[in-house]
Design an enzyme around this catalytic site. Structure first.
Site, mmCIF file in Angstrom:
data_model
loop_
_atom_site.group_PDB
_atom_site.id
_atom_site.type_symbol
_atom_site.label_atom_id
_atom_site.label_comp_id
_atom_site.label_asym_id
_atom_site.label_seq_id
_atom_site.Cartn_x
_atom_site.Cartn_y
_atom_site.Cartn_z
ATOM 1 N N GLU A 406 -4.562 8.335 2.453
ATOM 2 C CA GLU A 406 -5.575 7.376 2.012
ATOM 3 C C GLU A 406 -6.706 8.051 1.235
ATOM 4 O O GLU A 406 -7.862 8.023 1.643
ATOM 5 C CB GLU A 406 -6.152 6.632 3.226
ATOM 6 C CG GLU A 406 -5.158 5.695 3.887
ATOM 7 C CD GLU A 406 -4.999 4.362 3.164
ATOM 8 O OE1 GLU A 406 -5.485 4.221 2.025
ATOM 9 O OE2 GLU A 406 -4.371 3.467 3.747
ATOM 10 N N GLU A 484 3.842 4.785 7.620
ATOM 11 C CA GLU A 484 3.228 4.133 8.781
ATOM 12 C C GLU A 484 3.796 2.724 8.860
ATOM 13 O O GLU A 484 3.828 2.014 7.849
ATOM 14 C CB GLU A 484 1.703 4.047 8.654
ATOM 15 C CG GLU A 484 1.016 5.392 8.692
ATOM 16 C CD GLU A 484 -0.499 5.311 8.505
ATOM 17 O OE1 GLU A 484 -1.111 4.275 8.811
ATOM 18 O OE2 GLU A 484 -1.065 6.317 8.031
#
Ligand code: IPT
Length: 960
Positions: A406, A484
């Site tokens: 991220e 994820e």
């Protein structure tokens, strides 16, 4: 001390591999002296100052805010201070560490010495004997300083000033606790002249020929030899060395060769795994075969010690993963302690080794000024990836280098990727943030919905649209993973089996990694002397993200949550399905390399709780193939039964492994045939307030006694104490309130009951009720017919008919009652032994399970609905006042039994706040909704939602 720059640290020697050497070393773990300042402006100008005022002892490695200095704080995405890069806030604890030491003679015997720090959060300035050696950036990365000149014979003083926050914090905004300090070991290393400063060894395996090759580069002033006794290799360690036929390494067979690289002055031990990872036409391959990653994201966390490594604990964790069929770990979101990588080599786990990089805080301002795209940060980014790759570059388990998590997109990430490709073309580059996948080797996403995963799987099976961009065309050549998915927060995650079906269906999909392995609660001792597990906000933080840090498959003490058990069943590398006629078992071998000869497959037939037949069946299947094996006659010959005739097939390890003993069950499958007892004949003994063992309040009609036990009921329940996933809006319904809010708005948590009529015949007491939420006009018309039957038992026929519009789906539909006595346990014939939810139930097997009181509940850190056992056909609920027995006369039910009620669960913020109210709270549910994974990702799949609907059940109830 400079803590607001754009640069990486200064003064350290270049990054290199973390090697096992025979050169002398001195580890400085233990008691150091410590003092902390509230901010840099307050800090003494001389960090090494001789004065002993204000210093106390501290444990290194450790975090100071877990050792009584300040408090931990948790944020997920948001920065806890203003986004003002590269400046940290003024309120920024500064810790001074000091160690007086005398170097070992063995170290002093060498002229060259290094001082190694394996982890300091977040920025440090290092001085030895008053000489500034340099600074560190990259909390989870190794930094070494040359102390050849600064080190003295005799007394030395090492001083390390550490800033909790620094410019580096902008690059380390991972979803975890901010935990400053020297949290990994500090080591003084002797560097022999003519020794081995670095090794980069790629152990390649050619599946076509079975040959192994080493590509080895040694940094030394002397000539180095490489020795691999098992392969009779004794060669000059330079360039490409052919080593002949080798046994390849994989997670399934983690075969390692002990090797030694030596010069006349130093010897380094390596454990080499020969393997090749590559992408072949959209498919991820290892050693020439398609590979499936059954993964989890692993943070380093211990409740009392934060990110401080403990080898036994880490090994146990990886062993636990192996026992639950996990074969891959993403080291979210930084390189773990180097020994974790060694353990992964040994135990067999594929790694995505992730760089210590996350700039997620900039998402709060639409990625404005994101460091990833700001040239001033370029060197800092490159330094981080170099340190990551160099440290771990000799390990078989590392299949991917991940640029970070991220961090948006930008030039600096591209530069990192370019450097990796050039330095280590033997592995693949991963980064999820690059949605167009321009500079990565695998298309990676997080929390993509089932539908999107299906589309991604399909897109490589169709021609690209004629106007596809070059980036899109490239992306279509890549394998896909979900780095994820299935957010394991609280009671969940739901929908994993449906994901896995898709992963199996499309060859492009190489698996996924559940978010996440462990819950990061912090343990403290409460006023009552009991241990408490806390989360964000519990330490008085101004900005925090609450219990979003409690989202693991295992508790903080590494006890499996039900979600782990179910995940293990979903990803089991062998799937066993009993044919409908019980004449055969379909065996699907999902291993990538093993042929099942390491397993013993046994079937067992259990009739009404008694084993009546069993035998071993011979199963062989090549990897990624399936086969059917015949079952003998005894598996199906007619047998009378009252409750269930169950055939269970189990595949167990035939021999001990590093991670489990022989007999460990890898997978199981079942065929369950059920029967219902014949409906007993009514005895005609009903009166106005009794129906056999059921007694009713003369005025209200409430049930007040059942099977001799004082009770309160029956209520109609359609609400549950919201699970974490109910409290969030799923990605499929962004624009709607969470289910917890919708249920509350609709009044489901405050249902009222109105007695419409009570009819008493000589056969039965019939209660006609209307169950309805306040405010609105929907209702569930309910009929409870109590018919006394043979001695001490009663049949309850319950039927539910919804009236009105019911625009919000129900959480469940059931009958609730409490017994005025504490629960001692429950015996069921139903699916268990672990709790399940309809969309998170893969491991639950039908059986005759005896559950003790502590097994009825799951101690979720933040309380929420839990503990349901599904498809129960018979249950004995044991309480301190006696037991009651329920059997279905038609459909099975879900049974939930707890020492507290739903309102208490819903209003408690921590498990330790819950106190038994002295009663046994029971729900007999005809319907239950799934849990989904709305905390991150889609909510409950439509098939697991329960729109208002009519339903009925008949139960036989008596004394247990
Ligand atoms: C995703 C993060 O990568 C991970 O670190 C963790 O925070 C997880 O979410 C939630 O627990 S990012 C999210 C915005 C999808």
């Amino acid at each position: 001390m400079e803590i607001a720059s754009f640069s990486p640290g200064r003064g350290s020697t270049g990054p290199r591999a973390w090697l096992r050497t025979d050169a002398p070393a001195q580890v400085f773990d233990g008691r150091w002296r410590f003092r902390v300042w509230p901010g840099l402006r307050h800090a003494a100008s001389d960090p090494t100052d001789a004065d002993d005022d204000g210093w106390s002892d501290i444990e290194v490695p450790g975090h100071w805010n877990l050792q009584g200095h300040g408090r931990p704080s948790y944020t997920n995405v948001r920065m806890p201070f203003p986004l003002d890069p590269p400046h940290p806030p003024d309120e920024n604890p500064i810790g001074d560490y000091r160690l007086d030491f005398v170097p070992d003679a063995a170290v002093l015997a060498h002229r060259r010495r290094l001082l190694r720090f394996d982890g300091i959060e977040s920025a440090a300035e290092v001085c030895l004997n008053g000489v500034l050696l340099g600074t560190t950036r990259g909390s989870r990365l190794t930094h070494e300083f040359d102390v050849s000149d600064a080190l003295r014979d005799g007394e030395n003083r090492l001083a390390v000033r550490v800033a909790q926050f620094s410019d580096a914090s902008y690059l380390e905004d991972q979803d975890m606790w901010w935990l400053p300090g020297i949290f990994r070991s500090v080591t003084l290393l002797a560097r022999p002249d003519g020794g081995i400063d670095d090794i980069f060894c790629v152990a390649d395996y050619d599946a076509a020929t079975g040959q192994g090759h080493l590509d080895i580069r040694v940094t030394s002033t002397r000539r180095a030899q490489v020795l691999i006794p098992a392969l009779r290799v004794d060669a000059v360690a330079a360039g490409r060395v052919a080593v002949g036929k080798v046994t390849p390494w994989s997670a399934e067979e983690p075969f390692l060769y002990d090797a030694e690289v030596r010069t006349t002055c130093e010897s380094v031990r390596l454990r080499l795994g020969f393997r090749r990872v590559e992408v072949c036409d959209t498919v991820l391959h290892l050693n020439g075969r398609p590979l499936m990653l059954r993964g989890v994201n692993r943070h380093e966390h211990r409740p009392e010690h934060g990110r401080v490594f403990d080898r036994t604990v880490a090994r146990d964790e990886l062993v636990l993963m192996k026992r639950h069929n996990i074969n891959a770990v993403r080291t979210s979101h930084y390189p773990p302690h180097p020994e974790v990588i060694e353990l992964a080599d040994e135990l067999g786990l594929y790694l995505i080794d992730e760089c210590d990089l996350e700039t997620h805080g900039f998402a709060s301002v639409a990625w404005r000024n994101n460091p990833s795209d700001d040239p001033r940060w370029r060197e800092a980014f490159l330094d981080r990836i170099r340190r990551t790759v160099h440290r771990d570059k000799n390990h078989a388990s590392v299949l991917f280098w991940s640029l970070g998590n991220e961090a948006g997109t930008g030039l600096n990430l591209e530069a990192m990727a370019r450097w990796v490709k050039e330095f280590d073309p033997s592995r693949l580059v991963h980064y999820e943030g690059d949605r167009s996948s321009r500079y990565v080797d695998v298309y990676s996403r997080m929390y993509a919905s089932h539908d999107e995963v299906r589309q991604i799987g399909e897109e490589t099976l169709r021609p690209a649209p004629h106007d596809a961009t070059a980036a899109e065309l490239h992306r279509r050549t890549l394998p896909f993973i979900q780095c994820e998915f299935a957010h394991a927060m609280g009671n969940g995650p739901g929908g994993v089996a449906e994901y896995w079906d898709l992963f199996e269906r499309y060859s492009r999909i190489a698996g996924g990694f559940v978010w996440e392995w462990i819950e990061h609660g912090i343990a403290v001792t409460g006023d009552d002397g009991r241990r408490r597990i806390l989360y964000g906000g519990d330490f008085g933080e101004q900005v925090h993200d609450g219990n979003f840090v409690i989202d693991g498959l295992v508790s903080v003490d590494r006890e499996p949550r039900p979600g782990l058990l179910h995940y293990a069943a979903v990803i089991a590398p062998v799937q066993l399905a009993v044919g409908p006629r019980r004449d055969e078992v379909e065996v699907v071998n999902r291993y990538d390399f093993l042929d099942l000869s390491h397993l013993v497959v046994r079937w067992r037939r259990t009739v009404d709780g008694k084993d009546v037949a069993s035998s071993v069946i011979d199963v062989k299947a090549h990897p990624r193939t399936s086969t059917t094996v015949a079952l003998p006659e005894t598996a199906r010959e007619p047998h009378r039964f009252d409750v269930a005739d169950v055939l269970t097939v189990e595949a167990a390890l035939s021999a001990d492994t590093e991670w489990a003993v022989a007999g460990h069950i890898v997978s199981s499958g079942q065929d369950v045939r059920t029967a219902v007892p014949a409906r007993p004949v009514a005895t005609g003994a009903a009166t106005a307030d009794t129906a056999g063992p059921a007694r009713f309040d003369a005025i209200t009609g409430d049930l007040i006694e059942l099977a001799g036990l004082p009770v309160d009921g029956l209520k109609v329940g359609i609400w549950r104490a919201p699970v974490d996933n109910d409290r969030f809006r799923g990605s499929d319904e962004w624009d709607r309130p969470s289910y917890a809010d919708r249920w509350h708005e609709a009044g489901y948590d405050r249902m009222q009951l109105r007695l419409i009529a009570r009819e008493v015949t000589d056969q039965a007491v019939i209660l006609r009720l209307r169950a309805a939420p306040p405010i609105f006009d929907e209702a569930i018309d309910t009929v409870l017919r109590w018919t006394p039957v043979e001695e001490g038992t009663v049949v309850l026929d319950a039927s539910f008919e919804p009236r009105g519009t019911w625009s919000v789906e129900w959480a469940r539909l059931g009958l609730d009652l409490t017994i005025d006595a504490v629960p001692l346990g429950v015996d069921i014939a139903g699916r268990g032994p672990m709790p399940s939810m309809p969309d998170n139930d893969a491991a639950a097997r039908f059986g005759w399970w005896r559950l003790d009181a502590h097994e009825l509940i799951v101690d979720h850190v933040r309380p929420q609905e839990n503990g349901a056992r599904l498809e129960v056909r018979q249950a004995t609920i044991r309480t301190s006042a006696g037991a009651v027995r329920l059997s279905t006369l038609d459909r099975p039910f879900a049974l939930t039994t707890a020492p507290w009620g739903r309102q208490a669960i819903a209003s408690a913020r921590h498990h330790f706040e819950l106190e038994s109210d002295g009663r046994t709270h029971i729900s007999i549910d005809l319907l239950q909704a799934g849990v989904g994974t709305a905390t991150c990702g889609p909510g409950v799949l439509p098939r697991y939602r329960i729109p208002a609907q009519a339903a009925s059940i008949s139960l036989l109830i008596g004394r247990g």
